[in-house]
Design a protein around this motif. Structure first.
Motif: not given
Lengths: 246, 298
Positions: B111-130
């Motif tokens: 769920l976390g990966i899905t949510l972050i991948t979704t919001i990653q498109k229009d924000t500067k959050i980087d999944l890899n950092h977490f």
């Protein structure tokens, strides 16, 4: 609670994972006796002790000490679980384990007092383990480990002592030391309950017996309980019964 | 320049940058609390629970980020929720605890990966950092939050040390003496969740288990008492996280793997050379290195 209070077990039933483990058990334990809880494997001996102390939920019944539920007076109780319940590789020394007996009385946020340290010291001396106080518990023999747990129970300054199979994996010397201390506790007016399964000579050490097999077979002075008929009911007639020990 | 001077200079010189100072502070704090709290996980055989909680913080983190709330708070809530859910499944069904953990943490993680991948498109959050840690990217706010969590965790462990020692060694005995073991257990879960949350940016959620378990396990091979395991573990944890920080700085590595490689090396050394338990220092037991079925060690 007055030291002379007795424990009353009143119509106690307990389930273990939806299977009835104990059915309608009632008996009374007087202080001053060394009481053995006997019965075949799976009779519910350990369950009985744990249910009495409120460590597992009761389906029916209650357990009183004096006028109140025993489970609400655990400060009066010292309990030593079966040795298989303990991780003997835990990073703790003999001293650490004995001091655990003082945790509840010391109270939250407080440091151990000098009096507590002296009690632990005396308890270790009484079981003959003082020289081992800085040893890791994993480096001890089974008998030594059991004596350390006995010292922890003594350090608790309890009125009620419950031991679950204290003689498993224990040498003869330790067995003698433990029985001697049980005897002294009983003579000092404490309640001493010991789960055991050895029907050999050592059974003569107990004044009173509680004979179980899911339900209560008999409870009372040893000669009353150790009858051929009771033993056959408890063990299903497959037991070589030593008539002379009664 | 002599070699000693060069090494010292290599360690000190980066600290002129404010971001390195922040990273160093967080590395030290996280090295300490992971080792201390992780010692409880190790002695209670709850290593898998540490892994479960760390993977489970991800959806909370994503939702908090999306809502614009402090991500530490969101991650903490998700971490605690996962432990409650695991305990509930374990209690209310015949499913064993490790299976419950496996189910819950992979679901939360997905769920976390899905949510972050979704919001990653229009924000500067980087999944890899977490996932893998980005210690060089900590902000002043992160330093503040980590310091608050570290203070809270260490104070709690210090104040409840004797109760937690009794409970983690002999839960039945502790309960029978009248200690509120349910409360102690919940407290421990909260400490673990807080520690995982504080460590997210340093090691990342996938590898935080290593920093929780390995320092305590290394120390356990060397010293005999729990508080000594915690103190020596903390020293090993700090060494490792700070080394990881410099490796990350000089070699442009993600900080999580760098830290984990260092801490694993410490464990390997203790495993081989510990005076009491070392495989090479206690050759009698070392024989079992060879599997019996190969015909060795007879």
């Amino acid at each position: 609670m007055t030291p002379s209070a007795k424990i009353i077990v009143d119509h106690l039933s307990v389930n273990y994972r939806d299977v009835q483990a104990l059915r309608n058990i009632s008996f009374t334990v007087q202080p001053g006796h060394l009481v053995g809880i006997f019965g075949p494997n799976g009779a519910g001996k350990s369950t009985l002790i744990q249910a009495m102390l409120g460590l597992m939920p009761l389906v029916t019944g209650r357990v009183l000490y004096g006028d109140e539920e025993l489970a609400h007076q655990l400060a009066q109780v010292a309990y030593v679980p079966q040795r298989s319940q303990i991780d003997w590789t835990f990073p703790a020394t003999v001293w650490d384990v004995v001091m655990m007996g003082r945790v509840k009385k010391t109270g939250w946020l407080n440091r151990f007092s000098t009096a507590s340290r002296q009690l632990a010291q005396q308890a270790l001396g009484r079981v003959g383990m003082l020289e081992f106080r800085d040893r890791p518990i994993g480096a001890l023999s089974g008998g030594q480990q059991q004596r350390v747990f006995l010292a922890r129970a003594l350090a608790q300054e309890a009125e009620i002592f419950c031991f679950d199979e204290p003689f498993v994996g224990v040498d003869q010397k330790t067995e003698a030391v433990i029985f001697q201390i049980f005897r002294e506790l009983a003579e000092a007016g404490k309640i001493v309950l010991v789960v055991n399964h050895d029907l050999g000579e050592s059974i003569t050490n107990f004044d009173h017996l509680i004979l179980l097999n899911k339900e209560l077979i008999a409870a009372g002075p040893r000669p009353w309980v150790l009858t051929r008929e009771n033993m056959a009911r408890a063990y299903g007639g497959h037991i070589t019964f030593f008539g002379h020990v009664a | 320049m002599s070699p000693e001077w060069a090494i010292l200079n290599g360690l000190v010189e980066p600290l002129q940058y404010a971001f390195m100072q922040r990273s160093l502070a967080v590395a030290i704090l996280v090295g300490i609390i992971c080792s201390v709290v992780g010692s409880y996980l190790m002695v209670q055989r709850l290593a898998l629970l540490g892994d479960a909680i760390s993977h489970s913080v991800l959806p909370g983190l994503a939702i908090a980020f999306w809502l614009g709330v402090n991500i530490f708070v969101g991650a903490f809530i998700a971490g605690v929720m996962s432990t409650v859910l695991i305990a509930w499944i374990h209690r209310r069904s015949p499913i064993k605890e490790d299976a419950a953990m496996g189910i819950v943490f992979s679901a939360f993680f997905a769920l976390g990966i899905t949510l972050i991948t979704t919001i990653q498109k229009d924000t500067k959050i980087d999944l890899n950092h977490f996932l893998f840690g980005n210690i060089l990217g900590v902000t002043l706010g992160d330093v503040r939050d980590t310091a608050i969590i570290a203070a809270l965790v260490l104070l709690t462990v210090a104040l409840l040390y004797k109760e937690l020692l009794f409970y983690s060694f002999d839960p039945l005995g502790a309960q029978a003496s009248g200690l509120p073991v349910g409360l102690l257990n919940s407290g421990l879960m909260v400490l673990i969740a807080l520690t995982v949350v504080a460590s997210m940016k340093v090691v990342g959620v996938i590898l935080v288990l290593s920093l929780l378990i390995a320092p305590g396990a290394t120390a356990y091979l060397l010293v005999p008492r729990l508080h000594q395991v915690m103190c020596l573990g903390a020293a090993i944890g700090v060494c490792s996280s700070v080394s990881g920080l410099y490796l990350s700085y000089y070699f442009n590595l993600p900080s999580g793997p760098a830290i984990v490689l260092v801490v694993s090396a410490w464990f390997a050394l203790a495993f081989l050379f510990s005076p009491r338990h070392g495989v090479l220092t206690n050759p009698g037991r070392g024989v079992s290195l060879w599997p019996r079925w190969l015909g060795w060690g007879r």
